[in-house]
Design an enzyme around this catalytic site. Structure first.
Site, PDB file in Angstrom:
ATOM      1  N   MET A  82       0.853  -1.194   0.000  1.00  0.00           N
ATOM      2  CA  MET A  82       0.000   0.000   0.000  1.00  0.00           C
ATOM      3  C   MET A  82       0.892   1.248   0.000  1.00  0.00           C
ATOM      4  SD  MET A  82      -3.427  -0.947   2.100  1.00  0.00           S
ATOM      5  CE  MET A  82      -2.781  -0.630   3.735  1.00  0.00           C
ATOM      6  N   HIS A 103       8.933   1.051   3.514  1.00  0.00           N
ATOM      7  CA  HIS A 103       9.993   1.053   4.523  1.00  0.00           C
ATOM      8  C   HIS A 103      10.887  -0.160   4.251  1.00  0.00           C
ATOM      9  CE1 HIS A 103       7.699  -2.124   6.449  1.00  0.00           C
ATOM     10  NE2 HIS A 103       6.656  -1.329   6.506  1.00  0.00           N
ATOM     11  N   HIS A 136       9.354  -3.565   3.274  1.00  0.00           N
ATOM     12  CA  HIS A 136       8.946  -3.730   1.871  1.00  0.00           C
ATOM     13  C   HIS A 136      10.164  -3.939   0.970  1.00  0.00           C
ATOM     14  CE1 HIS A 136       5.573  -1.016   3.375  1.00  0.00           C
ATOM     15  NE2 HIS A 136       4.928  -2.078   2.967  1.00  0.00           N
ATOM     16  N   GLN A 152      -2.552 -12.177   8.072  1.00  0.00           N
ATOM     17  CA  GLN A 152      -2.775 -11.950   6.638  1.00  0.00           C
ATOM     18  C   GLN A 152      -2.088 -13.046   5.822  1.00  0.00           C
ATOM     19  OE1 GLN A 152      -2.651  -8.019   4.463  1.00  0.00           O
ATOM     20  NE2 GLN A 152      -0.545  -8.608   4.073  1.00  0.00           N
ATOM     21  N   SER A 212       4.508   1.100   8.211  1.00  0.00           N
ATOM     22  CA  SER A 212       4.176   2.417   7.666  1.00  0.00           C
ATOM     23  C   SER A 212       3.465   3.264   8.708  1.00  0.00           C
ATOM     24  CB  SER A 212       3.273   2.269   6.439  1.00  0.00           C
ATOM     25  OG  SER A 212       3.894   1.445   5.487  1.00  0.00           O
ATOM     26  N   ARG A 213       2.795   2.618   9.665  1.00  0.00           N
ATOM     27  CA  ARG A 213       2.036   3.370  10.669  1.00  0.00           C
ATOM     28  C   ARG A 213       2.932   3.917  11.783  1.00  0.00           C
ATOM     29  NH1 ARG A 213      -2.327  -0.537   9.200  1.00  0.00           N
ATOM     30  NH2 ARG A 213      -4.007   0.734   8.353  1.00  0.00           N
ATOM     31  N   LYS A 219       5.333  -9.979   9.442  1.00  0.00           N
ATOM     32  CA  LYS A 219       4.723  -9.097  10.445  1.00  0.00           C
ATOM     33  C   LYS A 219       3.204  -9.214  10.409  1.00  0.00           C
ATOM     34  CE  LYS A 219       4.193  -4.281  11.497  1.00  0.00           C
ATOM     35  NZ  LYS A 219       3.001  -4.195  10.660  1.00  0.00           N
TER      36      LYS A 219
HETATM   37  O1  PAF Z   1      -0.058  -5.854   3.588  1.00  0.00           O
HETATM   38  C1  PAF Z   1      -0.490  -4.912   2.915  1.00  0.00           C
HETATM   39  O2  PAF Z   1       0.166  -3.880   2.754  1.00  0.00           O
HETATM   40  C2  PAF Z   1      -1.861  -5.036   2.270  1.00  0.00           C
HETATM   41  O3  PAF Z   1      -2.760  -5.690   3.096  1.00  0.00           O
HETATM   42  C3  PAF Z   1      -1.809  -5.688   0.878  1.00  0.00           C
HETATM   43  C4  PAF Z   1      -1.362  -7.142   0.962  1.00  0.00           C
HETATM   44  C5  PAF Z   1      -0.876  -4.914  -0.034  1.00  0.00           C
HETATM   45  C6  PAF Z   1      -3.212  -5.675   0.266  1.00  0.00           C
HETATM   46  O4  PAF Z   1      -3.700  -4.379   0.119  1.00  0.00           O
END
Ligand code: PAF
Length: 283
Positions: free
Chosen positions: A30, A34, A37, A153, A186-187, A149
């Protein structure tokens, strides 16, 4: 580096790579990139012929009172960082490009999404699966990369890939931390100086819980130790601290081998998540 803003441009890019029989490493993000990523992007580039990253703040995974509008956006910075680690293309569509139709079909994330972050963010993982499945269909990656992290998900995406037969390998990369242990996110940029000073105690609490679990094999005692640590060292509000089996995210028992200790804590108004794994150590 190519910046692709439309699905048509992306499809052309993918078709050319497939035509050349190149493997595609894919990093969905998104934005607000950082080091976490960039670690994913480096792996995508190292393990595949080409690497592509998506930068899309996905509205369908935010609740009505969450930070969708405030979520940091700086595409020029993200593209520069992606370029610096060798990413070949960035797919950065608009919301209208990704969701031109209202009221479309949604994916229901199922049992794994009812607990942990799913309990306080209803519909969040349905939105994640909606965008990730669309991106998987569009990018047709050989391998897609996610950070540990976001352990819940990752577990839910693994289930979707298995249940919907996506021919995609998943690369799961370890959590990247600041020197004081705070998981990169990012937060983190939302934190005030005082809140930033408290935030590393989330990881300290998880380490403590891991030690208690390994010594006592008592999940409740591990959770209690972590709670006590957070309450003593932060003014934060605990959303959850839980000990679960991984990746099915069920209660641990004597047969559990891979254990996840996960926490979500509000430091000020910023909700931070973190986790730690205990192999063969839970029971
Ligand atoms: O982990 C994230 O940044 C988001 O949930 C993702 C996987 C890019 C989906 O929008």
């Amino acid at each position: 580096m190519q910046v692709l803003e439309t699905i048509a441009q992306l499809r052309n890019w993918v078709a050319a790579k497939k035509e050349a029989a190149q493997t595609i490493g894919f990093v969905p993000t998104m934005g607000a990139l950082h080091d976490g990523h960039l670690t994913l992007a480096k792996a995508a580039k190292a393990e595949n012929d080409v690497a592509i990253m998506s930068v899309f703040v996905n509205p369908t995974q935010f609740g009505p009172h969450e930070d969708f509008d405030a979520y940091p956006r700086d595409l020029a910075r993200d593209v520069a960082l992606a370029t610096s680690v060798g990413v070949d293309a960035v797919f950065a569509p608009s919301v209208a490009e990704m969701y031109p139709h209202d009221g479309g079909i949604r994916i229901h994330a199922g049992r794994q999404a009812t607990i942990l972050c799913g309990a306080s963010r209803p519909g969040h993982f349905d939105g994640v699966l909606q965008v990730v499945s669309k991106l998987f269909h569009l990018v047709e990656p050989t391998k897609a990369y996610f950070g540990q992290k976001d352990a819940q998900q990752v577990a839910i995406i693994q289930t979707m890939v298995r249940d919907f037969n996506f021919p995609i390998e998943l690369g799961i990369m370890p959590i990247v931390r600041e020197e004081d242990g705070l998981a990169k996110s990012s937060r983190n940029m939302y934190l005030t100086e005082a809140e930033r000073a408290q935030a590393p105690h989330i990881y300290a609490a998880l380490q403590l819980a891991r030690d208690v679990l390994q010594n006592t094999h008592d999940a409740a005692a591990a959770v209690s130790a972590a709670r006590t640590h957070i309450e003593a060292h932060t003014s934060g509000r605990i959303d959850y601290i839980e000990v679960l089996s991984y990746p099915d995210l069920a209660a641990v028992d004597a047969t559990t081998t891979d254990v996840l200790i996960a926490a979500a804590v509000y430091i000020g108004s910023t909700r931070l998540i973190d986790n730690i794994f205990v192999s063969n150590g839970g029971q």
